[in-house]
Scaffold this motif. Structure first.
Motif, mmCIF file in Angstrom:
data_model
loop_
_atom_site.group_PDB
_atom_site.id
_atom_site.type_symbol
_atom_site.label_atom_id
_atom_site.label_comp_id
_atom_site.label_asym_id
_atom_site.label_seq_id
_atom_site.Cartn_x
_atom_site.Cartn_y
_atom_site.Cartn_z
ATOM 1 N N MET A 182 -11.886 8.086 -17.337
ATOM 2 C CA MET A 182 -12.549 8.165 -16.043
ATOM 3 C C MET A 182 -13.516 9.345 -16.087
ATOM 4 O O MET A 182 -13.176 10.417 -16.534
ATOM 5 C CB MET A 182 -11.500 8.362 -14.941
ATOM 6 C CG MET A 182 -12.091 8.357 -13.567
ATOM 7 S SD MET A 182 -10.860 8.554 -12.236
ATOM 8 C CE MET A 182 -9.857 7.118 -12.435
ATOM 9 N N ASN A 233 -16.172 10.449 -10.933
ATOM 10 C CA ASN A 233 -15.312 9.403 -10.371
ATOM 11 C C ASN A 233 -13.912 9.932 -10.098
ATOM 12 O O ASN A 233 -13.297 9.570 -9.107
ATOM 13 C CB ASN A 233 -15.251 8.195 -11.300
ATOM 14 C CG ASN A 233 -16.559 7.449 -11.341
ATOM 15 O OD1 ASN A 233 -17.390 7.584 -10.443
ATOM 16 N ND2 ASN A 233 -16.761 6.686 -12.386
ATOM 17 N N HIS A 234 -13.401 10.779 -10.993
ATOM 18 C CA HIS A 234 -12.079 11.370 -10.777
ATOM 19 C C HIS A 234 -12.078 12.205 -9.496
ATOM 20 O O HIS A 234 -11.141 12.124 -8.705
ATOM 21 C CB HIS A 234 -11.677 12.224 -11.975
ATOM 22 C CG HIS A 234 -10.350 12.882 -11.810
ATOM 23 N ND1 HIS A 234 -9.173 12.162 -11.798
ATOM 24 C CD2 HIS A 234 -10.007 14.176 -11.611
ATOM 25 C CE1 HIS A 234 -8.165 12.989 -11.606
ATOM 26 N NE2 HIS A 234 -8.639 14.218 -11.498
ATOM 27 N N VAL A 241 -11.992 9.881 -6.527
ATOM 28 C CA VAL A 241 -10.668 9.272 -6.352
ATOM 29 C C VAL A 241 -9.679 10.283 -5.786
ATOM 30 O O VAL A 241 -8.972 9.993 -4.822
ATOM 31 C CB VAL A 241 -10.155 8.691 -7.696
ATOM 32 C CG1 VAL A 241 -8.688 8.274 -7.577
ATOM 33 C CG2 VAL A 241 -11.007 7.513 -8.117
ATOM 34 N N THR A 242 -9.641 11.481 -6.358
ATOM 35 C CA THR A 242 -8.677 12.474 -5.879
ATOM 36 C C THR A 242 -8.998 12.952 -4.474
ATOM 37 O O THR A 242 -8.106 13.356 -3.739
ATOM 38 C CB THR A 242 -8.588 13.685 -6.831
ATOM 39 O OG1 THR A 242 -9.873 14.273 -6.963
ATOM 40 C CG2 THR A 242 -8.064 13.281 -8.189
ATOM 41 N N LYS A 270 -15.153 7.165 -1.133
ATOM 42 C CA LYS A 270 -15.704 5.955 -1.713
ATOM 43 C C LYS A 270 -17.186 6.182 -2.010
ATOM 44 O O LYS A 270 -17.937 6.623 -1.140
ATOM 45 C CB LYS A 270 -15.533 4.796 -0.730
ATOM 46 C CG LYS A 270 -15.881 3.455 -1.285
ATOM 47 C CD LYS A 270 -15.545 2.379 -0.270
ATOM 48 C CE LYS A 270 -15.743 1.014 -0.860
ATOM 49 N NZ LYS A 270 -15.398 -0.026 0.101
ATOM 50 N N LYS A 327 -10.278 10.943 -2.262
ATOM 51 C CA LYS A 327 -10.223 9.720 -1.452
ATOM 52 C C LYS A 327 -11.569 9.416 -0.797
ATOM 53 O O LYS A 327 -11.657 9.070 0.379
ATOM 54 C CB LYS A 327 -9.107 9.808 -0.409
ATOM 55 C CG LYS A 327 -7.738 9.945 -1.025
ATOM 56 C CD LYS A 327 -6.659 10.042 0.018
ATOM 57 C CE LYS A 327 -5.322 10.236 -0.680
ATOM 58 N NZ LYS A 327 -4.246 10.442 0.256
#
Length: 85
Positions: free
Chosen positions: A1, A5-6, A9-10, A14, A12
């Motif tokens: 990843m 992007n990480h 994601v962490t 989009k 939250k």
């Protein structure tokens, strides 16, 4: 990843780009920021973070409720959304 992007994601969050290389995905936000910068941010001198936050709040309210837009039949976004109600 990928690192970016990480972080998304962490956190939250989009990502706003739906398709790789499609510049139109963000067009509405780019348009809003362009208007904000030319109609508000560059016209006034802000000394503190609180003044910037206040300017953003005032401009968003103005943009949604008072600033008419030709593409919305010369209505504000709020007026346009509520005219069918």
């Amino acid at each position: 990843m990928h690192h970016r992007n990480h972080s998304l994601v962490t956190s939250k969050i989009k990502a706003s780009m739906s398709r790789k290389g499609n510049c139109w995905d963000n067009a509405c936000m780019e348009n809003l920021f362009s208007h904000f910068k030319s109609e508000c941010f560059h016209l006034y001198s802000h000394q503190t973070a609180e003044e910037v936050k206040d300017a953003v709040r005032r401009y968003i309210r103005f943009y949604n409720y008072q600033r008419f837009q030709e593409k919305l039949n010369n209505l504000s976004p709020y007026e346009y959304r509520t005219q069918a109600s």
